[in-house]
Design a protein around this motif. Structure first.
Motif, mmCIF file in Angstrom:
data_model
loop_
_atom_site.group_PDB
_atom_site.id
_atom_site.type_symbol
_atom_site.label_atom_id
_atom_site.label_comp_id
_atom_site.label_asym_id
_atom_site.label_seq_id
_atom_site.Cartn_x
_atom_site.Cartn_y
_atom_site.Cartn_z
ATOM 1 N N LEU A 341 3.316 28.892 19.695
ATOM 2 C CA LEU A 341 4.056 29.862 18.906
ATOM 3 C C LEU A 341 4.846 30.753 19.859
ATOM 4 O O LEU A 341 4.272 31.567 20.577
ATOM 5 N N ALA A 342 6.158 30.572 19.879
ATOM 6 C CA ALA A 342 7.007 31.255 20.851
ATOM 7 C C ALA A 342 6.983 32.768 20.637
ATOM 8 O O ALA A 342 6.812 33.246 19.511
ATOM 9 N N PRO A 343 7.160 33.540 21.705
ATOM 10 C CA PRO A 343 7.229 34.995 21.554
ATOM 11 C C PRO A 343 8.356 35.402 20.610
ATOM 12 O O PRO A 343 9.476 34.894 20.720
ATOM 13 N N HIS A 344 8.034 36.278 19.679
ATOM 14 C CA HIS A 344 8.996 36.746 18.674
ATOM 15 C C HIS A 344 9.676 35.562 17.964
ATOM 16 O O HIS A 344 10.827 35.646 17.565
ATOM 17 N N PHE A 353 3.462 26.101 5.709
ATOM 18 C CA PHE A 353 3.257 27.481 6.114
ATOM 19 C C PHE A 353 4.330 27.898 7.111
ATOM 20 O O PHE A 353 4.684 27.118 8.021
ATOM 21 N N ARG A 354 4.829 29.102 6.961
ATOM 22 C CA ARG A 354 5.673 29.715 7.990
ATOM 23 C C ARG A 354 4.803 30.683 8.775
ATOM 24 O O ARG A 354 4.211 31.615 8.209
ATOM 25 N N ILE A 355 4.715 30.474 10.084
ATOM 26 C CA ILE A 355 3.874 31.300 10.951
ATOM 27 C C ILE A 355 4.797 32.057 11.899
ATOM 28 O O ILE A 355 5.606 31.450 12.603
ATOM 29 N N ILE A 356 4.671 33.376 11.910
ATOM 30 C CA ILE A 356 5.571 34.232 12.676
ATOM 31 C C ILE A 356 4.779 34.989 13.731
ATOM 32 O O ILE A 356 3.744 35.607 13.429
ATOM 33 N N ASN A 357 5.255 34.924 14.968
ATOM 34 C CA ASN A 357 4.689 35.695 16.072
ATOM 35 C C ASN A 357 5.545 36.944 16.243
ATOM 36 O O ASN A 357 6.668 36.872 16.723
ATOM 37 N N LEU A 364 -0.160 31.863 22.364
ATOM 38 C CA LEU A 364 -0.644 31.608 21.015
ATOM 39 C C LEU A 364 -0.318 30.178 20.584
ATOM 40 O O LEU A 364 0.810 29.718 20.766
ATOM 41 N N THR A 365 -1.309 29.515 20.006
ATOM 42 C CA THR A 365 -1.147 28.111 19.613
ATOM 43 C C THR A 365 -1.599 27.914 18.171
ATOM 44 O O THR A 365 -2.674 28.391 17.775
ATOM 45 N N ALA A 366 -0.769 27.211 17.399
ATOM 46 C CA ALA A 366 -1.127 26.841 16.032
ATOM 47 C C ALA A 366 -1.615 25.398 16.023
ATOM 48 O O ALA A 366 -0.992 24.516 16.632
ATOM 49 N N SER A 367 -2.721 25.160 15.362
ATOM 50 C CA SER A 367 -3.281 23.812 15.304
ATOM 51 C C SER A 367 -3.988 23.614 13.974
ATOM 52 O O SER A 367 -4.076 24.529 13.148
ATOM 53 N N VAL A 368 -4.500 22.397 13.748
ATOM 54 C CA VAL A 368 -5.239 22.086 12.529
ATOM 55 C C VAL A 368 -6.639 22.680 12.635
ATOM 56 O O VAL A 368 -7.322 22.503 13.649
ATOM 57 N N GLU A 415 -2.417 41.859 13.741
ATOM 58 C CA GLU A 415 -1.130 42.376 13.273
ATOM 59 C C GLU A 415 0.062 41.671 13.907
ATOM 60 O O GLU A 415 1.182 41.767 13.403
ATOM 61 N N ARG A 416 -0.159 40.928 14.966
ATOM 62 C CA ARG A 416 0.958 40.214 15.601
ATOM 63 C C ARG A 416 1.386 38.983 14.820
ATOM 64 O O ARG A 416 2.496 38.479 14.997
ATOM 65 N N ILE A 417 0.521 38.491 13.948
ATOM 66 C CA ILE A 417 0.768 37.225 13.258
ATOM 67 C C ILE A 417 0.990 37.467 11.770
ATOM 68 O O ILE A 417 0.229 38.174 11.112
ATOM 69 N N THR A 418 2.046 36.836 11.247
ATOM 70 C CA THR A 418 2.315 36.823 9.813
ATOM 71 C C THR A 418 2.359 35.371 9.357
ATOM 72 O O THR A 418 2.994 34.538 10.004
#
Length: 424
Positions: A341-344, A353-357, A364-368, A415-418
């Protein structure tokens, strides 16, 4: 009711009506191959723009698909016409190895990708194409033969988005003979693509069958009117399905859905199929949104109480439980690999899903999520977890380098993740 006539292209009012869908656009792209239809589009757009006090900037894109040696000269001809008309033009080429199968479809997708990239560089946000009344008729016949439902039988829409390109088709009510007349009157000789008469292609076979169908009353204007009426019927079904979706579908934070069984079974079949198809599309990662036959068969099995204990369709596991239709993502079916998950930055995960950093964090890494015991989930969430096991296993989880869990499914613990579940 007679077939609706298109605008009178010989008048200023007719031109205004033709391009009303893009009036006010600052910059407009035109896809021009050099055939009669697209050359007519160029001539009409140039005349329309010239009649305005504040005309849009027109930019023509002409693509050599690399399939015929004559194509390079056809692109050069188009650019010459552009120069004579005072319209900007760009020649493009599709390079690389071409597929042996489904060549026309591959060429179409490549065309929109290449033109879309050029449009982005030029600051152009909408592309006009020259699809006309007979193209619409052929599309309806092809889709009818393939078993399309009402959504498909409305034919090509005046506005669409293809490969990320916003497309507008202003000529859908215009017969090709009228377009050929405009080009001839301008003294231009259009290019002739032999693939347009090659019966190897399905569309050409339908085109060649059109005269016989017209003798039976099934001509292009009649088919275009049919498409218009199917569009109206589709809009009515969509409105009812939207209301049904809101009333009887519940989506949880794991991306699973529950459809109240009794009201679903009481819906009109066309509306129920649309509701079910939308649920499968959302939960299954948007795999095959137009697989109508599979959705129809699933709906019938549900209302007939003939559904197996659990069935898989379009990337989903579907079962009846507690007077509801439970739908969860199927594990192991095209699930995404781990993604940084790239910065900003943000990513769309599994098309669900839309995942926002929202931070500058780089670790930060998104996985199953895969296997997580329910008691641990309930510790995270502070509530009882009743979602299907498949939904839990296929939800996204975001961790930092130390293994800390920042989000799970649609829930964020940092709070960093939406995280947003995509439902449209």
């Amino acid at each position: 009711m007679p077939a609706r006539l298109g605008p009178d292209l010989s008048t200023e009012a007719g031109l205004q009506a033709l391009f009303a869908g893009v009036a006010g656009e600052p910059a407009i792209g035109l896809a021009v191959s050099g055939g009669a239809d697209s050359l007519a589009l160029l001539l009409l757009a140039q005349r329309w723009a010239a009649s305005l006090d504040r005309p849009p900037r027109l930019h023509v894109y002409s693509l050599d698909h690399g399939l015929r040696p004559e194509a390079a000269a056809e692109v050069a001809m188009v650019l010459g016409v552009c120069q004579a008309l005072g319209v900007a033009g760009t020649g493009l080429r599709w390079n690389g190895v071409k597929p042996d199968a489904r060549l026309q479809e591959a060429a179409r997708l490549a065309r929109y990708r290449l033109i879309g990239a050029a449009m982005a560089a030029d600051g152009v946000t909408v592309l006009l194409t020259a699809h006309h009344q007979q193209d619409q008729a052929e599309t309806v016949l092809m889709r009818l033969a393939h078993g399309s439902g009402i959504e498909g039988l409305k034919g090509m829409a005046p506005q669409a988005r293809i490969e990320g390109v916003r497309v507008h088709r202003p000529l859908l009510d215009v017969p090709p003979a009228a377009l050929a007349g405009i080009v001839a009157a301008a003294g231009l000789v259009p290019a002739a693509d032999p693939s347009n008469i090659d019966p190897h292609y399905e569309r050409v076979r339908w085109r060649q069958a059109m005269p016989a169908l017209a003798e039976l009353g099934l001509d292009a204007p009649t088919l275009a009117l049919f498409a218009e009426r199917m569009g109206q019927a589709d809009a009515a079904i969509a409105q009812l399905a939207e209301a049904g979706f809101a009333a009887m579908v519940t989506l949880d934070g794991f991306g699973a859905a529950r459809i109240a069984l009794a009201p679903f079974a009481g819906l009109n079949p066309a509306v129920a199929t649309r509701v079910l198809g939308r649920v499968l599309n959302i939960v299954g990662g948007r795999q095959k949104p137009r697989a109508l036959g599979q959705v129809e068969r699933l709906r019938q099995a549900i209302v007939d109480n003939d559904l197996p204990r659990a069935t898989t369709v379009l990337g989903c596991v579907v079962r009846i439980k507690d007077e509801a239709i439970a739908v969860a993502r199927e594990p192991g079916r095209s699930l995404p690999a781990d993604a940084v998950l790239a910065p900003h930055g943000e990513l769309v995960w599994d098309e669900r899903f839309r995942i926002i950093n929202g931070s500058g964090a780089t670790d930060l890494t998104a996985s199953v999520a895969d296997y997580l015991p329910r008691h641990r989930l309930e510790q995270f969430l502070g509530c009882k977890v009743t979602a299907p096991a498949e939904a839990i296993r296929t939800a996204p989880i975001v961790r930092d380098a130390a293994g800390g869990v920042l989000s799970l499914g649609g829930w964020s613990f940092d709070e960093r993740i939406t995280v947003q579940l995509l439902i449209d």
